[in-house]
Motif scaffolding. Structure first.
Motif, PDB file in Angstrom:
ATOM      1  N   VAL A  69     -13.942 -29.487  23.342  1.00 52.55           N
ATOM      2  CA  VAL A  69     -14.259 -30.129  24.616  1.00 52.55           C
ATOM      3  C   VAL A  69     -15.701 -30.619  24.612  1.00 52.55           C
ATOM      4  N   SER A  70     -15.987 -31.521  25.527  1.00 52.41           N
ATOM      5  CA  SER A  70     -17.341 -31.984  25.795  1.00 52.41           C
ATOM      6  C   SER A  70     -17.761 -31.434  27.152  1.00 52.41           C
ATOM      7  N   LEU A  71     -19.047 -31.530  27.450  1.00 50.77           N
ATOM      8  CA  LEU A  71     -19.552 -31.055  28.730  1.00 50.77           C
ATOM      9  C   LEU A  71     -18.764 -31.707  29.864  1.00 50.77           C
ATOM     10  N   GLY A  72     -18.301 -30.894  30.802  1.00 51.66           N
ATOM     11  CA  GLY A  72     -17.541 -31.394  31.942  1.00 51.66           C
ATOM     12  C   GLY A  72     -16.040 -31.382  31.750  1.00 51.66           C
ATOM     13  N   GLU A  73     -15.588 -31.126  30.528  1.00 52.83           N
ATOM     14  CA  GLU A  73     -14.150 -31.062  30.259  1.00 52.83           C
ATOM     15  C   GLU A  73     -13.666 -29.621  30.333  1.00 52.83           C
ATOM     16  N   VAL A  74     -12.384 -29.471  30.600  1.00 55.75           N
ATOM     17  CA  VAL A  74     -11.764 -28.152  30.660  1.00 55.75           C
ATOM     18  C   VAL A  74     -10.939 -27.957  29.393  1.00 55.75           C
ATOM     19  N   ALA A  75     -11.127 -26.816  28.756  1.00 55.32           N
ATOM     20  CA  ALA A  75     -10.388 -26.525  27.524  1.00 55.32           C
ATOM     21  C   ALA A  75      -8.928 -26.208  27.836  1.00 55.32           C
ATOM     22  N   GLU A  76      -8.082 -26.479  26.855  1.00 58.94           N
ATOM     23  CA  GLU A  76      -6.671 -26.132  26.975  1.00 58.94           C
ATOM     24  C   GLU A  76      -6.533 -24.609  27.002  1.00 58.94           C
ATOM     25  N   GLY A  96     -21.057  -5.265  35.493  1.00 58.60           N
ATOM     26  CA  GLY A  96     -20.049  -5.131  36.538  1.00 58.60           C
ATOM     27  C   GLY A  96     -20.037  -6.269  37.535  1.00 58.60           C
ATOM     28  N   ILE A  97     -20.407  -7.483  37.063  1.00 64.54           N
ATOM     29  CA  ILE A  97     -20.353  -8.638  37.964  1.00 64.54           C
ATOM     30  C   ILE A  97     -19.405  -9.695  37.397  1.00 64.54           C
ATOM     31  N   ASP A  98     -18.952 -10.565  38.264  1.00 63.85           N
ATOM     32  CA  ASP A  98     -18.074 -11.655  37.850  1.00 63.85           C
ATOM     33  C   ASP A  98     -18.858 -12.665  37.031  1.00 63.85           C
ATOM     34  N   SER A  99     -18.127 -13.451  36.247  1.00 59.94           N
ATOM     35  CA  SER A  99     -18.778 -14.518  35.479  1.00 59.94           C
ATOM     36  C   SER A  99     -17.941 -15.782  35.541  1.00 59.94           C
ATOM     37  N   VAL A 100     -18.623 -16.896  35.331  1.00 60.72           N
ATOM     38  CA  VAL A 100     -17.988 -18.209  35.237  1.00 60.72           C
ATOM     39  C   VAL A 100     -18.344 -18.744  33.865  1.00 60.72           C
ATOM     40  N   PHE A 101     -17.337 -18.993  33.037  1.00 61.54           N
ATOM     41  CA  PHE A 101     -17.540 -19.432  31.660  1.00 61.54           C
ATOM     42  C   PHE A 101     -17.549 -20.955  31.601  1.00 61.54           C
ATOM     43  N   VAL A 102     -18.666 -21.525  31.124  1.00 60.63           N
ATOM     44  CA  VAL A 102     -18.812 -22.969  30.959  1.00 60.63           C
ATOM     45  C   VAL A 102     -18.331 -23.323  29.558  1.00 60.63           C
ATOM     46  N   THR A 103     -17.227 -24.042  29.485  1.00 61.34           N
ATOM     47  CA  THR A 103     -16.614 -24.315  28.180  1.00 61.34           C
ATOM     48  C   THR A 103     -17.322 -25.403  27.389  1.00 61.34           C
ATOM     49  N   GLY A 104     -18.128 -26.228  28.048  1.00 60.55           N
ATOM     50  CA  GLY A 104     -18.778 -27.345  27.357  1.00 60.55           C
ATOM     51  C   GLY A 104     -20.115 -26.994  26.742  1.00 60.55           C
ATOM     52  N   GLY A 105     -20.402 -25.710  26.545  1.00 60.00           N
ATOM     53  CA  GLY A 105     -21.678 -25.281  25.983  1.00 60.00           C
ATOM     54  C   GLY A 105     -21.573 -24.939  24.511  1.00 60.00           C
ATOM     55  N   ILE A 106     -22.091 -23.767  24.131  1.00 53.76           N
ATOM     56  CA  ILE A 106     -22.191 -23.431  22.710  1.00 53.76           C
ATOM     57  C   ILE A 106     -20.844 -23.254  22.023  1.00 53.76           C
ATOM     58  N   HIS A 107     -19.785 -23.025  22.782  1.00 55.21           N
ATOM     59  CA  HIS A 107     -18.447 -22.872  22.193  1.00 55.21           C
ATOM     60  C   HIS A 107     -17.641 -24.174  22.244  1.00 55.21           C
ATOM     61  N   CYS A 108     -18.281 -25.292  22.601  1.00 51.60           N
ATOM     62  CA  CYS A 108     -17.536 -26.538  22.833  1.00 51.60           C
ATOM     63  C   CYS A 108     -16.778 -27.037  21.597  1.00 51.60           C
ATOM     64  N   GLU A 109     -17.359 -26.874  20.415  1.00 50.65           N
ATOM     65  CA  GLU A 109     -16.659 -27.344  19.215  1.00 50.65           C
ATOM     66  C   GLU A 109     -15.406 -26.519  18.960  1.00 50.65           C
ATOM     67  N   GLU A 110     -15.523 -25.199  19.118  1.00 51.06           N
ATOM     68  CA  GLU A 110     -14.355 -24.329  18.938  1.00 51.06           C
ATOM     69  C   GLU A 110     -13.275 -24.642  19.962  1.00 51.06           C
ATOM     70  N   LEU A 111     -13.714 -25.015  21.176  1.00 56.39           N
ATOM     71  CA  LEU A 111     -12.771 -25.293  22.263  1.00 56.39           C
ATOM     72  C   LEU A 111     -12.320 -26.748  22.306  1.00 56.39           C
TER      73      LEU A 111
END
Length: 96
Positions: A78-85, A61-76
């Motif tokens: 993106v590289s670390l520091g980039e924002v996915a479309e 029941g807490i908020d989360s911040v999803f880092v897109t440049g981690g384990i899902h980066c290939e699917e997304l």
């Protein structure tokens, strides 16, 4: 891949008993919040895994911040520091 708990799950399937603790289980998040002495509404969990970080935060029941440049980066795509479309993110969220 990133699948902690596979041995424990298999052990349970053959009749063993396991105590689950850690991400994505809510008691892990709740213990951290208690240790910090904060209300849930003042906490956000930051992580790169939909299955462990985001799902665990949701379960607690807490908020989360999803880092897109981690384990899902290939699917997304993106590289670390980039924002996915947005459409690529939406596709991952729907798939998962």
């Amino acid at each position: 891949g990133h699948m902690p708990g596979k041995i424990a799950k298999r052990y349970e399937e053959i009749g063993g008993k396991c105590t689950w603790f850690g991400k994505p289980h809510a008691p892990h998040f709740e213990a951290c919040i208690r240790k910090l002495g904060l209300d849930k509404n003042r906490v956000a969990h930051v992580g790169d895994s939909l299955h462990h970080d985001v799902a665990g935060a949701n379960a607690a029941g807490i908020d989360s911040v999803f880092v897109t440049g981690g384990i899902h980066c290939e699917e997304l795509k993106v590289s670390l520091g980039e924002v996915a479309e947005e459409d690529v993110l939406r596709g991952l969220f729907e798939k998962e």
